[in-house]
Enzyme design. Sequence first.
Site, mmCIF file in Angstrom:
data_model
loop_
_atom_site.group_PDB
_atom_site.id
_atom_site.type_symbol
_atom_site.label_atom_id
_atom_site.label_comp_id
_atom_site.label_asym_id
_atom_site.label_seq_id
_atom_site.Cartn_x
_atom_site.Cartn_y
_atom_site.Cartn_z
ATOM 1 N N LYS A 104 -47.292 64.549 32.343
ATOM 2 C CA LYS A 104 -47.975 65.592 32.101
ATOM 3 C C LYS A 104 -46.929 67.025 32.203
ATOM 4 O O LYS A 104 -45.833 66.939 32.672
ATOM 5 C CB LYS A 104 -48.946 65.944 33.175
ATOM 6 C CG LYS A 104 -49.736 64.499 33.427
ATOM 7 C CD LYS A 104 -50.890 64.679 32.328
ATOM 8 C CE LYS A 104 -51.799 63.365 32.208
ATOM 9 N NZ LYS A 104 -52.560 63.276 31.065
ATOM 10 N N ASN A 118 -35.725 66.020 34.898
ATOM 11 C CA ASN A 118 -36.644 64.902 34.244
ATOM 12 C C ASN A 118 -35.363 63.965 33.822
ATOM 13 O O ASN A 118 -34.364 64.572 33.364
ATOM 14 C CB ASN A 118 -37.302 65.696 33.326
ATOM 15 C CG ASN A 118 -38.132 64.559 32.471
ATOM 16 O OD1 ASN A 118 -38.740 63.847 32.985
ATOM 17 N ND2 ASN A 118 -38.187 64.805 31.239
ATOM 18 N N HIS A 120 -35.346 61.500 30.271
ATOM 19 C CA HIS A 120 -36.117 61.197 29.061
ATOM 20 C C HIS A 120 -35.286 59.983 28.506
ATOM 21 O O HIS A 120 -34.007 60.134 28.364
ATOM 22 C CB HIS A 120 -36.198 62.369 28.424
ATOM 23 C CG HIS A 120 -36.694 62.138 26.998
ATOM 24 N ND1 HIS A 120 -38.144 61.957 26.895
ATOM 25 C CD2 HIS A 120 -36.234 62.030 25.664
ATOM 26 C CE1 HIS A 120 -38.611 61.683 25.635
ATOM 27 N NE2 HIS A 120 -37.346 61.715 24.789
ATOM 28 N N ASP A 161 -39.855 67.801 27.837
ATOM 29 C CA ASP A 161 -38.618 67.141 27.670
ATOM 30 C C ASP A 161 -37.497 68.127 26.966
ATOM 31 O O ASP A 161 -36.757 67.856 26.289
ATOM 32 C CB ASP A 161 -38.620 65.890 26.520
ATOM 33 C CG ASP A 161 -39.492 64.965 26.856
ATOM 34 O OD1 ASP A 161 -39.652 64.424 28.022
ATOM 35 O OD2 ASP A 161 -40.275 64.454 25.957
HETATM 36 C C1 GAR Z 1 -38.231 56.075 31.963
HETATM 37 O O1 GAR Z 1 -37.709 55.356 30.697
HETATM 38 C C2 GAR Z 1 -38.280 57.521 31.413
HETATM 39 O O2 GAR Z 1 -36.986 57.969 30.822
HETATM 40 C C3 GAR Z 1 -39.557 57.865 30.774
HETATM 41 O O3 GAR Z 1 -40.440 56.888 31.540
HETATM 42 C C4 GAR Z 1 -39.865 55.860 32.205
HETATM 43 C C5 GAR Z 1 -39.827 55.730 33.541
HETATM 44 O O4 GAR Z 1 -41.137 55.426 34.000
HETATM 45 N N1 GAR Z 1 -39.939 59.343 30.770
HETATM 46 C C6 GAR Z 1 -40.312 59.828 29.835
HETATM 47 O O5 GAR Z 1 -40.499 59.323 28.648
HETATM 48 C C7 GAR Z 1 -40.347 61.329 29.906
HETATM 49 N N2 GAR Z 1 -40.739 62.025 28.703
HETATM 50 P P1 GAR Z 1 -41.385 54.350 35.235
HETATM 51 O O6 GAR Z 1 -40.537 54.663 36.294
HETATM 52 O O7 GAR Z 1 -42.791 54.886 35.849
HETATM 53 O O8 GAR Z 1 -41.181 52.979 34.742
#
Ligand code: GAR
Length: 223
Positions: A104, A118, A120, A161
């Site tokens: 979010k 963060n 990504h 991001d």
């Molecule tokens: C990770 O791959 C992270 O890079 C991604 O969510 C996953 C972690 O979620 N984040 C994004 O895509 C942010 N735009 P989790 O720890 O709940 O598995």
Amino acid sequence: MTRRSTDLVPLRLAVLISGSGRTLKNFIDLAAEGKLPIDIRLVISSTAKASGLKFAAEAGIPTQVVRRQNFPAGPAGDQAFGEAIFAPCRAAGVDYVAMAGFMKLAPVPPDFAGRVLNIHPALIPAFSGHGMYGHYVHEAAIAAGVRVSGCTVHFVDNQYDHGPIIWQQPVPVFDDDTTDTLAKRVFEVEKEAYPHVLNMLAAGRIKLDAGRVIFVKPARAKH
Ligand code: GAR
């Protein structure tokens, strides 16, 4: 003398999640092994359905759920949602807030500027922004035919991001990759990249200078 993670004062951290919490689990495990100087004070999820909440509960970390749906649509609602996310972080006295699969938009209040991170699963600015998360990112990378993807750890500003890049780790993209195989390869480097950044922050080696990240040289050991 080599400095070990455990010699550093732990960073007080809040972790924001929305899903499976693999990133949170990696933090908890590394901290328990003495490889990551963090003290997770609080986990906030944007949904009660996030299975990652169980990792916090198992580790005895307080949790809260703050749902975006409880606030009006549009920028004023985004702002109110951001306040509802950051107020408990402020109350918990954390040094940094780490988004870990948090899906979010939560505008960063001025007192948290430069203190929100963060990760990504792509080399931003590629394959990032609203709607680019999880498997959508890897699908887009494969569709674009890139030969290299990876992950990015960055400071968060008020866009998805987006914000000063701290650390990027590349991985190759192979002809026969599927979104699953690429996601798996990228997540393996995510498990190193985010802890690496937290270790550098705890060691005081990351500074923001006019919107760019600079790495401070390690202090020389005294003899
Ligand atoms: C990770 O791959 C992270 O890079 C991604 O969510 C996953 C972690 O979620 N984040 C994004 O895509 C942010 N735009 P989790 O720890 O709940 O598995």
